[in-house]
Every structure is written in C-alpha cells, then in structure tokens.
Design a protein around this motif. Structure first.
Motif, mmCIF file in Angstrom:
data_model
loop_
_atom_site.group_PDB
_atom_site.id
_atom_site.type_symbol
_atom_site.label_atom_id
_atom_site.label_comp_id
_atom_site.label_asym_id
_atom_site.label_seq_id
_atom_site.Cartn_x
_atom_site.Cartn_y
_atom_site.Cartn_z
ATOM 1 N N PRO A 128 -65.620 31.382 47.847
ATOM 2 C CA PRO A 128 -66.842 30.848 48.457
ATOM 3 C C PRO A 128 -66.553 29.597 49.286
ATOM 4 C CG PRO A 128 -67.284 31.461 46.202
ATOM 5 C CD PRO A 128 -65.810 31.642 46.408
ATOM 6 N N MET A 129 -65.707 28.701 48.748
ATOM 7 C CA MET A 129 -65.411 27.468 49.495
ATOM 8 C C MET A 129 -64.802 27.801 50.857
ATOM 9 S SD MET A 129 -65.431 24.256 49.830
ATOM 10 C CE MET A 129 -65.639 23.278 48.345
ATOM 11 N N GLU A 130 -63.819 28.731 50.862
ATOM 12 C CA GLU A 130 -63.157 29.069 52.133
ATOM 13 C C GLU A 130 -64.142 29.745 53.098
ATOM 14 O OE1 GLU A 130 -58.608 29.803 50.605
ATOM 15 O OE2 GLU A 130 -60.164 31.214 50.018
ATOM 16 N N ILE A 153 -74.360 22.403 46.642
ATOM 17 C CA ILE A 153 -75.318 23.516 46.804
ATOM 18 C C ILE A 153 -74.988 24.644 45.831
ATOM 19 C CG2 ILE A 153 -76.280 25.246 48.390
ATOM 20 C CD1 ILE A 153 -75.662 23.382 50.704
ATOM 21 N N LEU A 154 -73.694 24.982 45.707
ATOM 22 C CA LEU A 154 -73.338 26.121 44.851
ATOM 23 C C LEU A 154 -73.595 25.820 43.375
ATOM 24 C CD1 LEU A 154 -70.129 27.491 46.618
ATOM 25 C CD2 LEU A 154 -72.394 28.543 46.530
ATOM 26 N N LEU A 155 -73.335 24.581 42.964
ATOM 27 C CA LEU A 155 -73.629 24.228 41.572
ATOM 28 C C LEU A 155 -75.131 24.281 41.348
ATOM 29 C CD1 LEU A 155 -71.168 21.259 40.858
ATOM 30 C CD2 LEU A 155 -70.908 23.660 40.230
ATOM 31 N N ARG A 156 -75.882 23.797 42.342
ATOM 32 C CA ARG A 156 -77.345 23.806 42.259
ATOM 33 C C ARG A 156 -77.875 25.242 42.127
ATOM 34 N NH1 ARG A 156 -81.196 24.034 41.034
ATOM 35 N NH2 ARG A 156 -83.250 23.288 41.612
ATOM 36 N N LEU A 157 -77.172 26.181 42.761
ATOM 37 C CA LEU A 157 -77.591 27.580 42.716
ATOM 38 C C LEU A 157 -77.095 28.286 41.446
ATOM 39 C CD1 LEU A 157 -77.111 28.541 46.448
ATOM 40 C CD2 LEU A 157 -79.190 28.945 45.167
ATOM 41 N N GLY A 158 -76.371 27.555 40.588
ATOM 42 C CA GLY A 158 -75.991 28.114 39.289
ATOM 43 C C GLY A 158 -74.576 28.661 39.214
ATOM 44 N N LEU A 159 -73.750 28.435 40.260
ATOM 45 C CA LEU A 159 -72.354 28.867 40.156
ATOM 46 C C LEU A 159 -71.577 27.867 39.317
ATOM 47 C CD1 LEU A 159 -73.003 30.823 42.601
ATOM 48 C CD2 LEU A 159 -70.647 30.435 43.275
ATOM 49 N N LYS A 160 -70.525 28.346 38.660
ATOM 50 C CA LYS A 160 -69.633 27.443 37.916
ATOM 51 C C LYS A 160 -68.595 26.900 38.902
ATOM 52 C CE LYS A 160 -71.020 28.781 33.647
ATOM 53 N NZ LYS A 160 -72.286 29.311 34.168
ATOM 54 N N GLU A 161 -68.103 25.688 38.587
ATOM 55 C CA GLU A 161 -67.152 25.039 39.510
ATOM 56 C C GLU A 161 -65.951 25.949 39.819
ATOM 57 O OE1 GLU A 161 -67.004 20.977 39.272
ATOM 58 O OE2 GLU A 161 -65.981 21.017 41.224
ATOM 59 N N ARG A 162 -65.432 26.645 38.754
ATOM 60 C CA ARG A 162 -64.233 27.481 38.993
ATOM 61 C C ARG A 162 -64.525 28.660 39.940
ATOM 62 N NH1 ARG A 162 -65.630 31.423 35.147
ATOM 63 N NH2 ARG A 162 -66.719 30.416 33.440
ATOM 64 N N MET A 171 -66.585 38.476 42.388
ATOM 65 C CA MET A 171 -67.906 37.970 41.992
ATOM 66 C C MET A 171 -68.945 39.079 41.941
ATOM 67 S SD MET A 171 -68.011 34.627 44.410
ATOM 68 C CE MET A 171 -69.173 33.664 43.543
ATOM 69 N N SER A 172 -69.966 38.895 41.096
ATOM 70 C CA SER A 172 -71.077 39.855 41.030
ATOM 71 C C SER A 172 -71.881 39.768 42.328
ATOM 72 C CB SER A 172 -71.981 39.517 39.847
ATOM 73 O OG SER A 172 -72.620 38.284 40.095
ATOM 74 N N ARG A 173 -72.715 40.794 42.549
ATOM 75 C CA ARG A 173 -73.549 40.795 43.745
ATOM 76 C C ARG A 173 -74.502 39.601 43.766
ATOM 77 N NH1 ARG A 173 -76.963 42.191 46.925
ATOM 78 N NH2 ARG A 173 -78.728 42.491 45.546
ATOM 79 N N GLY A 174 -74.997 39.265 42.577
ATOM 80 C CA GLY A 174 -75.920 38.134 42.461
ATOM 81 C C GLY A 174 -75.264 36.833 42.901
ATOM 82 N N MET A 175 -73.997 36.665 42.458
ATOM 83 C CA MET A 175 -73.291 35.440 42.835
ATOM 84 C C MET A 175 -73.027 35.426 44.344
ATOM 85 S SD MET A 175 -70.902 35.230 39.547
ATOM 86 C CE MET A 175 -69.698 33.974 39.870
ATOM 87 N N GLN A 176 -72.667 36.586 44.869
ATOM 88 C CA GLN A 176 -72.418 36.659 46.315
ATOM 89 C C GLN A 176 -73.686 36.338 47.103
ATOM 90 O OE1 GLN A 176 -70.219 40.030 47.728
ATOM 91 N NE2 GLN A 176 -69.006 40.167 45.872
ATOM 92 N N GLN A 177 -74.819 36.765 46.554
ATOM 93 C CA GLN A 177 -76.103 36.486 47.214
ATOM 94 C C GLN A 177 -76.364 34.973 47.246
ATOM 95 O OE1 GLN A 177 -77.929 38.143 48.999
ATOM 96 N NE2 GLN A 177 -80.110 37.812 48.689
ATOM 97 N N ARG A 207 -84.635 33.062 39.011
ATOM 98 C CA ARG A 207 -85.332 31.772 38.847
ATOM 99 C C ARG A 207 -84.580 30.653 39.555
ATOM 100 N NH1 ARG A 207 -86.253 33.749 33.658
ATOM 101 N NH2 ARG A 207 -84.541 32.521 32.815
ATOM 102 N N GLU A 208 -83.231 30.689 39.487
ATOM 103 C CA GLU A 208 -82.441 29.632 40.140
ATOM 104 C C GLU A 208 -82.646 29.671 41.654
ATOM 105 O OE1 GLU A 208 -78.865 29.329 36.795
ATOM 106 O OE2 GLU A 208 -78.721 30.771 38.435
ATOM 107 N N VAL A 209 -82.620 30.874 42.212
ATOM 108 C CA VAL A 209 -82.809 31.003 43.664
ATOM 109 C C VAL A 209 -84.222 30.553 44.045
ATOM 110 C CG1 VAL A 209 -83.000 32.681 45.546
ATOM 111 C CG2 VAL A 209 -81.050 32.781 43.997
ATOM 112 N N GLN A 210 -85.194 30.964 43.246
ATOM 113 C CA GLN A 210 -86.585 30.580 43.547
ATOM 114 C C GLN A 210 -86.767 29.068 43.473
ATOM 115 O OE1 GLN A 210 -88.693 33.004 40.724
ATOM 116 N NE2 GLN A 210 -88.475 34.854 41.965
#
Ligand SMILES: Nc1ncnc2c1ncn2[C@@H]1O[C@H](COP(=O)(O)OP(=O)(O)OP(=O)(O)O)[C@@H](O)[C@H]1O
Length: 293
Positions: A128-130, A153-162, A171-177, A207-210
């Motif tokens: 994601p970073m790249e 932004i990514l942490l705010r959206l619920g992704l883990k730092e790693r 990644m799952s489709r949800g994470m890619q979204q 809920r996180e996206v909303q």
C-alpha cells in the motif's frame, strides 16, 4: 451553501453489439434497426441492443453534503458517477461540478474530484505504501509529507502498521478497498465520488469506512456523493438520498422524508427497504446477501 454538483436532464445510453458486425450493415427492412427509445430494447432481428443507463436525470448536490444514490444492480448509479467524473460523455443534458462543465472543462473538474470504485487498480506486487507513494507523485505531492499522511490515513481506516508494507496481493478485498479510499484522500478532493465504497466489506470494516466518510465532511467539509445497495448505509450516512431505478430517479429526499412518503396510516415508521418496494414495486436486490448465503 453553493452547489457542488448540478445534474440537469442527463441522458446516457449504451449500444451493445449482439451479433456479427455485418448484421449491423444490413438491418432487416422490417425493423428500425436500433430499438431506439425503448428501455433495454432490441428489435427481434437487430444485432444492437440499446440500453438506457441514465434516463433524463436531474438533481443538485450542495457543498458539504453527503448525498447517496441508492438502487438495484444495473440501475444506472455507476454510469452517473462516471459521467460526473468526466470518464463518460453524456448524450444529452448538462453536468457541472463547482460551476465547471464536465464536458467543456474536464481538467478543472478533475482537479477538484476523486473517485473510488470497486474495480480500483493497483500494482499488486507492491505494498500500500508503494502504491500510494506512486499515486502521490501523480498528484504532485511531496514524498516526505505523503509518507506521514499515508500511515495516518491507513491506520485511521483500520489497517495494521505491518500491512502498510506488505504486497497488496496478500490483502483481503476489504483491505484493498480501504487502500483505494486512502489513495483518493491523498489529493484532498473537494468532491469525493464513492461508487459502492463498502460493498463486500465485513461489518467492522464497513463501520470504519463510514466513520472516515463522516469525518471527511466534518473536518474538511468534503462533499461526498456515494452509491450503495445498502439501505442502512444510506440511512445512517446520507443527508439526502436519490432512489434510482432503471436509469431514472424515482424519489429524492432526506431519509426521514422518504419514509414519510410511504408512512400511510400506520404509526410504525417504514424501513427504507419498504420505501424502495413501494416506490418501484421491486425488492432491492443486494448482491452481498447472495454472497453470504
Ligand atoms: N460500458 C457499457 N457498455 C454497455 N452497457 C453498459 C456499460 N456500462 C453500463 N452499461 C449498462 O448500463 C446499465 C446501468 O449500469 P450501471 O453500471 O450504471 O448500473 P449500477 O446501478 O451501477 O449497477 P451495479 O450496482 O451493478 O454497478 C446496465 O444495464 C449496464 O449493463
């Protein structure tokens, strides 16, 4: 409040070739050859089918509003979003975004908007970073500032730092979204077009996206135009909802206003699902229910 989006009597049709190309060159005398004017119609011998995707639609979205377009599959929601995003040209009618005409001034419009769709494309071998750093370069943003923002932004959206540094293909489709939404936010659009932002996401990711959508409006005053099949999402998120069916807007109001229209004599408040059924005579088909089944 000023108008963020004005859609005025917009019409868009697609022609679908259903047979060998030579049939189009020799239309049978008995048919009109194009099925014009009919919804999804084709004449018995015609190789072309005309699909009216957006059928004389008009509405206005105010600056800072969260506006939802709710409708079943094939209702014309994505086509409308793509017209507003300058990715398609309307056959008739006019669309303006913050006063700029999408046909005559597409570059000005593109500077003010960003769009997230379910088919967002990424370099899947990259993290994601790249991917987001690549996107940021296209927007002309500075690398150092962006790196910090991407993590935030990514942490705010619920992704883990790693996850931020792992290949997207893992990644799952949800994470890619979520990464697609983060990429759109980097350019700080004044108008964010979200085409089914939470379709396929698990309830928590939804809920996180909303929450991020709401925060964008509260903190940055971003105008958000989103499409959805999800009644609850439309009701909890949107200030106003346009219900779209077969290319037409069949109702446009606040969630409460829509419910009032079909309240009838009963004391109980109808659900938006019931409102949809009442207005269109159809059940709102939700593909996620099929997936879950
Ligand atoms: N590029 C295209 N060529 C031909 N037909 C198209 C094209 N894009 C959309 N359509 C047709 O236009 C109609 C409206 O499609 P659209 O994708 O806008 O609906 P939608 O409400 O977004 O549905 P979904 O929720 O399934 O994405 C459909 O009948 C669709 O098959």
């Amino acid at each position: 409040m000023s108008h963020a989006v004005v859609v005025n009597d917009v019409y868009k049709q697609f022609g679908k070739n259903e047979g060998p190309f030579w049939k189009a060159l020799f239309p049978p005398r008995s048919s009109n050859g194009n099925g014009n004017g009919k919804h999804g119609a084709s004449t018995p011998h015609s190789p072309f089918q005309i699909i009216v995707a957006v059928d004389h639609v008009s509405f206005t979205v105010e600056e800072g509003e969260i506006f939802g377009i709710l409708g079943p599959n094939g209702g014309g929601k994505s086509t409308l979003i793509r017209l507003i995003a300058t990715l398609l040209l309307p056959d008739k009618g006019k669309i303006s975004v913050f006063g700029y005409d999408v046909v005559r001034q597409p570059l000005q419009v593109q500077r003010l908007i960003n769009r997230v769709s379910v088919e967002a494309s990424f370099f899947k071998k990259l993290s994601p970073m790249e991917n987001l750093m690549y996107g940021a370069r296209l927007y002309g943003l500075s690398a150092r500032e962006t790196r910090k923002q991407v993590v935030e932004i990514l942490l705010r959206l619920g992704l883990k730092e790693r996850d931020i540094y792992h290949p997207m293909e893992e990644m799952s489709r949800g994470m890619q979204q979520k990464v697609a939404i983060a990429r759109a936010l980097l350019s700080r659009p004044r108008l964010l077009l979200l085409d089914e932002p939470t379709t396929g996401l698990d309830p928590r990711s939804k809920r996180e996206v909303q929450a991020v959508v709401r925060e964008l409006r509260e903190v940055h005053g971003t105008t958000i135009l989103l499409t959805t099949h999800d009644m609850n999402e439309a009701e909890t998120l949107c200030d106003r909802i346009a219900i779209m069916d077969s290319g037409r807007v069949v109702a446009l109001d606040t969630p409460a206003g829509l419910k009032n229209r079909v309240r009838g004599s009963s004391e109980a408040s109808p659900t938006l699902e019931e409102v949809f059924l009442e207005l269109t005579g159809k059940q709102l088909h939700n593909p996620e229910e099929d997936e879950e089944a």
